[in-house]
Write a protein that holds these residues in place. Structure first.
Motif, PDB file in Angstrom:
ATOM      1  N   ASN A   1      54.774 -19.942  88.270  1.00 58.07           N
ATOM      2  CA  ASN A   1      53.624 -20.155  87.405  1.00 58.07           C
ATOM      3  C   ASN A   1      52.520 -19.184  87.818  1.00 58.07           C
ATOM      4  N   TYR A   2      52.137 -18.266  86.901  1.00 59.98           N
ATOM      5  CA  TYR A   2      51.223 -17.182  87.246  1.00 59.98           C
ATOM      6  C   TYR A   2      49.773 -17.440  86.840  1.00 59.98           C
ATOM      7  N   GLY A   3      49.497 -18.520  86.148  1.00 58.97           N
ATOM      8  CA  GLY A   3      48.132 -18.779  85.717  1.00 58.97           C
ATOM      9  C   GLY A   3      47.772 -17.972  84.474  1.00 58.97           C
ATOM     10  N   SER A   4      46.473 -17.748  84.277  1.00 62.02           N
ATOM     11  CA  SER A   4      45.965 -17.121  83.050  1.00 62.02           C
ATOM     12  C   SER A   4      45.821 -15.608  83.179  1.00 62.02           C
ATOM     13  N   THR A   5      46.093 -14.909  82.082  1.00 61.62           N
ATOM     14  CA  THR A   5      45.892 -13.458  82.045  1.00 61.62           C
ATOM     15  C   THR A   5      44.414 -13.105  82.109  1.00 61.62           C
ATOM     16  N   ASN A   6      43.544 -14.081  81.906  1.00 61.31           N
ATOM     17  CA  ASN A   6      42.108 -13.824  81.982  1.00 61.31           C
ATOM     18  C   ASN A   6      41.646 -13.555  83.405  1.00 61.31           C
ATOM     19  N   ASP A   7      42.483 -13.948  84.378  1.00 59.50           N
ATOM     20  CA  ASP A   7      42.191 -13.721  85.785  1.00 59.50           C
ATOM     21  C   ASP A   7      43.122 -12.626  86.288  1.00 59.50           C
ATOM     22  N   PHE A   8      42.581 -11.481  86.640  1.00 55.11           N
ATOM     23  CA  PHE A   8      43.407 -10.350  87.047  1.00 55.11           C
ATOM     24  C   PHE A   8      44.119 -10.574  88.383  1.00 55.11           C
ATOM     25  N   GLN A   9      43.795 -11.669  89.072  1.00 51.48           N
ATOM     26  CA  GLN A   9      44.439 -11.975  90.340  1.00 51.48           C
ATOM     27  C   GLN A   9      45.539 -13.022  90.185  1.00 51.48           C
ATOM     28  N   PHE A  10      46.035 -13.223  88.942  1.00 51.36           N
ATOM     29  CA  PHE A  10      46.961 -14.334  88.735  1.00 51.36           C
ATOM     30  C   PHE A  10      48.275 -14.173  89.504  1.00 51.36           C
ATOM     31  N   LEU A  11      48.712 -12.940  89.765  1.00 47.98           N
ATOM     32  CA  LEU A  11      49.955 -12.751  90.521  1.00 47.98           C
ATOM     33  C   LEU A  11      49.781 -13.193  91.973  1.00 47.98           C
ATOM     34  N   LYS A  12      48.609 -12.941  92.529  1.00 40.08           N
ATOM     35  CA  LYS A  12      48.333 -13.306  93.919  1.00 40.08           C
ATOM     36  C   LYS A  12      48.353 -14.815  94.115  1.00 40.08           C
ATOM     37  N   ASP A  13      47.883 -15.576  93.119  1.00 39.55           N
ATOM     38  CA  ASP A  13      47.743 -17.025  93.266  1.00 39.55           C
ATOM     39  C   ASP A  13      48.849 -17.800  92.556  1.00 39.55           C
ATOM     40  N   SER A  14      49.975 -17.170  92.297  1.00 31.51           N
ATOM     41  CA  SER A  14      51.039 -17.834  91.544  1.00 31.51           C
ATOM     42  C   SER A  14      51.664 -18.970  92.350  1.00 31.51           C
ATOM     43  N   GLN A  15      52.138 -19.988  91.612  1.00 31.57           N
ATOM     44  CA  GLN A  15      52.861 -21.102  92.214  1.00 31.57           C
ATOM     45  C   GLN A  15      54.356 -20.854  92.054  1.00 31.57           C
TER      46      GLN A  15
END
Length: 251
Positions: free
Chosen positions: A195-209
């Protein structure tokens, strides 16, 4: 004209019965299971639709922090290209059990039955209460037949929130599985959820579940099967452990 009216009447009465059955089931679950919150109840579904298929499924997920989720869904194939599903879920934090969501889904099989690479789409509409955002989902499913006993699945999920307290951007998720037919009745394999989160946050890959773990499926009756699975968090934001149990009844 009479045939069309009859079809509409049949569709309406069927939907009412299904929604009623799911509502009753969720109420019973909430009443008898005080130790249940929404962890991962998702699955890695096939893109293939089989005409005549109908089934009812119960899922339960229990995490190591006393949270769990339980869900019921009913699905029915319209023909060999389209299938609809209704899903309801309740969650608990160990003290309180609450309604989580109600979701409608439509599967669209885009492949021929003999294709070694099968593809399909699933469209989702999810509604929640308590000023939580609703969501629309568009999901792409792939299934690869690697041998007579081995197959792989890869799914890409995209979700757009709307309504109260909705977040910006498109939420992205991938899922994958590898399944081996150990015997004529038993399948074993491994699943992965990301789960990568939102594309609105450019750090979504770093905080993925990210979760990964083994599973086994087997029949317990002619039309009844069991799925057992353990998922382990491999990223800091993911739950440490999810234990999952599904029972499916086909008709």
């Amino acid at each position: 004209m009479k045939v069309g009216v009859r079809c509409l009447y049949f569709w309406k009465t069927t939907m009412i019965k299904v929604m009623k059955a799911i509502s009753i089931a969720l109420a019973l679950i909430a009443a008898i299971t005080p130790y249940a919150h929404a962890q991962n109840t998702g699955g890695i579904f096939s893109p293939i639709v089989n005409e005549g298929h109908r089934s009812l499924q119960y899922r339960a997920t229990f995490s190591d922090d006393d949270r769990s989720a339980q869900r019921v869904h009913y699905q029915d194939a319209i023909n060999d290209d389209f299938m609809w599903r209704v899903v309801g879920q309740v969650i608990s934090d160990g003290n309180n059990t609450d309604f989580d969501f109600l979701q409608g889904e439509m599967f669209w099989d885009l492949s021929d039955k003999n294709d070694k690479w099968a593809q399909g789409l699933r469209f989702d509409i999810r509604v929640r209460d308590d000023n939580r955002p609703n969501q629309f989902g568009l999901n792409w499913a792939n299934e690869f037949k690697l041998s007579d006993r081995l197959q792989a699945r890869a799914l890409v999920f995209s979700t757009l929130q709307f309504g109260d307290n909705s977040a910006n951007g498109i939420f992205l998720q991938t899922r994958g599985s590898l399944t081996y037919k150990a015997t004529d009745k038993v399948n074993v394999g491994v699943e992965s959820y990301n789960n990568y989160g939102s594309t609105n946050d450019f750090q979504f890959l770093k905080d993925s579940q990210q979760q990964i773990g083994p599973f086994v499926t087997f029949p317990v009756h002619k039309n009844t099967s069991i799925f057992l699975n353990a998922l382990f968090g491999v990223s800091q934001s993911a739950p440490d452990t999810d234990l999952r149990f599904w029972v499916t009844q086909s008709f």
